[in-house]
Design a protein around this motif. Structure first.
Motif, PDB file in Angstrom:
ATOM      1  N   LEU A 119       0.858  -1.182   0.000  1.00 53.30           N
ATOM      2  CA  LEU A 119       0.000   0.000   0.000  1.00 53.30           C
ATOM      3  C   LEU A 119       0.897   1.235   0.000  1.00 53.30           C
ATOM      4  CD1 LEU A 119      -2.736   1.504   0.418  1.00 53.30           C
ATOM      5  CD2 LEU A 119      -2.345   1.223   2.892  1.00 53.30           C
ATOM      6  N   ILE A 120       0.617   2.180  -0.911  1.00 54.07           N
ATOM      7  CA  ILE A 120       1.367   3.431  -0.970  1.00 54.07           C
ATOM      8  C   ILE A 120       0.447   4.545  -0.485  1.00 54.07           C
ATOM      9  CG2 ILE A 120       2.795   4.940  -2.395  1.00 54.07           C
ATOM     10  CD1 ILE A 120       3.688   2.000  -2.380  1.00 54.07           C
ATOM     11  N   THR A 121       0.795   5.153   0.628  1.00 52.69           N
ATOM     12  CA  THR A 121      -0.005   6.234   1.198  1.00 52.69           C
ATOM     13  C   THR A 121       0.914   7.220   1.896  1.00 52.69           C
ATOM     14  OG1 THR A 121      -1.811   6.757   2.744  1.00 52.69           O
ATOM     15  CG2 THR A 121      -0.394   4.907   3.328  1.00 52.69           C
ATOM     16  N   HIS A 122       0.534   8.497   1.884  1.00 52.24           N
ATOM     17  CA  HIS A 122       1.398   9.468   2.570  1.00 52.24           C
ATOM     18  C   HIS A 122       1.451   9.180   4.063  1.00 52.24           C
ATOM     19  CE1 HIS A 122       3.536  13.078   3.526  1.00 52.24           C
ATOM     20  NE2 HIS A 122       2.587  13.477   4.346  1.00 52.24           N
ATOM     21  N   GLY A 123       0.290   8.979   4.683  1.00 46.46           N
ATOM     22  CA  GLY A 123       0.256   8.601   6.091  1.00 46.46           C
ATOM     23  C   GLY A 123      -0.465   9.571   6.995  1.00 46.46           C
ATOM     24  N   ASP A 124      -0.807  10.772   6.505  1.00 44.30           N
ATOM     25  CA  ASP A 124      -1.457  11.745   7.389  1.00 44.30           C
ATOM     26  C   ASP A 124      -2.839  11.312   7.839  1.00 44.30           C
ATOM     27  OD1 ASP A 124      -3.390  13.670   5.333  1.00 44.30           O
ATOM     28  OD2 ASP A 124      -1.830  12.436   4.440  1.00 44.30           O
ATOM     29  N   ASP A 125      -3.467  10.386   7.121  1.00 46.66           N
ATOM     30  CA  ASP A 125      -4.760   9.861   7.549  1.00 46.66           C
ATOM     31  C   ASP A 125      -4.664   9.144   8.889  1.00 46.66           C
ATOM     32  OD1 ASP A 125      -6.076  10.792   5.325  1.00 46.66           O
ATOM     33  OD2 ASP A 125      -5.854   8.928   4.192  1.00 46.66           O
ATOM     34  N   ALA A 194      -2.526  -1.592   6.416  1.00 46.12           N
ATOM     35  CA  ALA A 194      -2.025  -2.498   5.380  1.00 46.12           C
ATOM     36  C   ALA A 194      -2.564  -3.908   5.596  1.00 46.12           C
ATOM     37  CB  ALA A 194      -0.496  -2.493   5.386  1.00 46.12           C
ATOM     38  N   ARG A 195      -2.590  -4.335   6.838  1.00 46.95           N
ATOM     39  CA  ARG A 195      -3.123  -5.660   7.146  1.00 46.95           C
ATOM     40  C   ARG A 195      -4.601  -5.729   6.799  1.00 46.95           C
ATOM     41  NH1 ARG A 195      -1.981  -5.454  11.839  1.00 46.95           N
ATOM     42  NH2 ARG A 195       0.079  -6.405  11.760  1.00 46.95           N
ATOM     43  N   ARG A 196      -5.356  -4.665   7.108  1.00 46.98           N
ATOM     44  CA  ARG A 196      -6.784  -4.640   6.811  1.00 46.98           C
ATOM     45  C   ARG A 196      -7.039  -4.740   5.311  1.00 46.98           C
ATOM     46  NH1 ARG A 196     -10.817  -1.463   5.275  1.00 46.98           N
ATOM     47  NH2 ARG A 196      -9.456   0.285   4.763  1.00 46.98           N
ATOM     48  N   ARG A 197      -6.144  -4.169   4.521  1.00 48.50           N
ATOM     49  CA  ARG A 197      -6.320  -4.206   3.066  1.00 48.50           C
ATOM     50  C   ARG A 197      -5.770  -5.472   2.423  1.00 48.50           C
ATOM     51  NH1 ARG A 197      -6.097   1.618   0.136  1.00 48.50           N
ATOM     52  NH2 ARG A 197      -6.663   2.963   1.886  1.00 48.50           N
ATOM     53  N   GLY A 198      -5.177  -6.325   3.213  1.00 44.77           N
ATOM     54  CA  GLY A 198      -4.714  -7.600   2.698  1.00 44.77           C
ATOM     55  C   GLY A 198      -3.463  -7.546   1.848  1.00 44.77           C
ATOM     56  N   VAL A 199      -2.588  -6.541   2.084  1.00 44.52           N
ATOM     57  CA  VAL A 199      -1.334  -6.443   1.345  1.00 44.52           C
ATOM     58  C   VAL A 199      -0.178  -6.878   2.241  1.00 44.52           C
ATOM     59  CG1 VAL A 199      -2.158  -4.641  -0.215  1.00 44.52           C
ATOM     60  CG2 VAL A 199      -1.122  -3.988   1.965  1.00 44.52           C
ATOM     61  N   ASP A 200       0.986  -7.007   1.629  1.00 38.11           N
ATOM     62  CA  ASP A 200       2.147  -7.497   2.375  1.00 38.11           C
ATOM     63  C   ASP A 200       2.835  -6.422   3.199  1.00 38.11           C
ATOM     64  OD1 ASP A 200       2.306 -10.299   1.259  1.00 38.11           O
ATOM     65  OD2 ASP A 200       2.423  -9.144  -0.603  1.00 38.11           O
ATOM     66  N   GLY A 201       2.627  -5.158   2.825  1.00 36.39           N
ATOM     67  CA  GLY A 201       3.295  -4.091   3.550  1.00 36.39           C
ATOM     68  C   GLY A 201       2.783  -2.734   3.136  1.00 36.39           C
ATOM     69  N   VAL A 218       3.665  -7.520   9.058  1.00 34.84           N
ATOM     70  CA  VAL A 218       3.478  -6.578   7.957  1.00 34.84           C
ATOM     71  C   VAL A 218       4.764  -5.768   7.787  1.00 34.84           C
ATOM     72  CG1 VAL A 218       2.214  -4.538   7.184  1.00 34.84           C
ATOM     73  CG2 VAL A 218       0.984  -6.415   8.270  1.00 34.84           C
ATOM     74  N   ALA A 219       5.206  -5.608   6.547  1.00 31.62           N
ATOM     75  CA  ALA A 219       6.407  -4.811   6.268  1.00 31.62           C
ATOM     76  C   ALA A 219       6.042  -3.334   6.304  1.00 31.62           C
ATOM     77  CB  ALA A 219       6.986  -5.185   4.915  1.00 31.62           C
ATOM     78  N   TYR A 220       6.623  -2.612   7.245  1.00 28.26           N
ATOM     79  CA  TYR A 220       6.434  -1.163   7.340  1.00 28.26           C
ATOM     80  C   TYR A 220       7.693  -0.493   6.803  1.00 28.26           C
ATOM     81  CZ  TYR A 220       6.546   3.543   9.275  1.00 28.26           C
ATOM     82  OH  TYR A 220       6.663   4.899   9.418  1.00 28.26           O
TER      83      TYR A 220
END
Length: 268
Positions: A119-125, A194-201, A218-220
């Motif tokens: 998942l690619i997200t800025h993170g401010d959410d 990321a875990r909720r969306r079912g991705v690896d990181g 989960v890979a952070y």
């Protein structure tokens, strides 16, 4: 660094450039862009600092050069995906729109060459202060810029004595307990998404702290910033992910121009 030192990557991730502020290390970013090639470039938010530009205009030629370099990459066929952050949140009104070959997206999912999905997200959410007390975020931003101003003075003195770039603000953050707790809470919240969306990181920015670690499977990965640490995340042809701290890479290459060995992957 010679032309032969240009490095080829499958993907590159940068965030928190903060064009429009005096703390932006635009010259170092330009140097990095000149010495890398990639198929895909992710701009992971806070590329332009709209908060600062609303209070006073600061836009030197080097900042314009960064924009032109990125647009030139897009014209040459690089897939450029812009995931806006909170400082450039106005760009979120244009999700799905193409600007000169740059695609704007609220977030994205990137698949590495070895099949992992991020998942690619800025993170401010996932920053409660930004989401629920913006006035406090703006106050914190002012204090942060004041701290960055000290970087300029300190590094001016360091250069006079022949020393390289060093971030006092980054050093201070690692010594403040509340800042460390905020970072830990942020990292956990992003990993949970990321875990909720079912991705690896997840690959993000926002907190100006480059990091790669596993959080409950989960890979952070945080690609850092171009204000304090001047870091980028790169993906090699085989899918290995590596955080580059460009001032250190640049210094190493200047001292020993032969190619450096590839780093071990940061996330499995």
């Amino acid at each position: 660094m010679t032309e032969a030192a240009v490095r080829r990557y499958r993907s590159v991730f940068i965030s928190d450039v903060h064009l429009g502020t005096r703390g932006c290390q635009a010259d170092l970013l330009l140097d990095f862009i000149r010495h890398m090639e990639c198929d895909t470039l992710y701009l992971v938010g806070d590329i332009v600092d709209g908060w600062k530009l609303r209070t006073g205009w600061y836009w030197p030629q080097s900042h314009n050069d960064v924009v032109q370099k990125i647009l030139r990459l897009a014209r040459k066929g690089v897939a450029v995906i812009y995931v806006p952050g909170n400082h450039d949140e106005v760009v979120r009104d244009f999700c799905g729109v193409h600007f000169g070959g740059v695609v704007v997206a609220r977030d994205a999912v990137h698949e590495t060459a070895d099949g992992r999905r991020f998942l690619i997200t800025h993170g401010d959410d996932f920053d409660a202060v930004v989401q629920h007390a913006k006035w406090l975020a703006l106050l914190g931003d002012w204090a942060y810029r004041a701290l960055l101003a000290s970087n300029t003075l300190i590094n001016r003195v360091r250069r006079r004595f022949g020393f390289g770039y060093w971030s006092f603000s980054a050093f201070a953050k690692t010594r403040v307990k509340k800042a460390l707790q905020f970072i830990e809470n942020f990292e956990q919240a992003v990993a949970d998404e990321a875990r909720r969306r079912g991705v690896d990181g997840v690959i993000c920015g926002h907190i100006h702290k480059a990091e790669s670690r596993m959080i409950d499977g989960v890979a952070y990965i945080n690609d850092g910033d171009w204000v304090e640490s001047c870091t980028a995340l790169v993906e090699h042809a085989d899918g290995r992910l590596e955080i580059l701290e460009w001032p250190k890479v640049r210094a190493s290459l200047a001292a020993a121009p032969e190619p450096l060995p590839l780093a071990e992957p940061l996330a499995a």
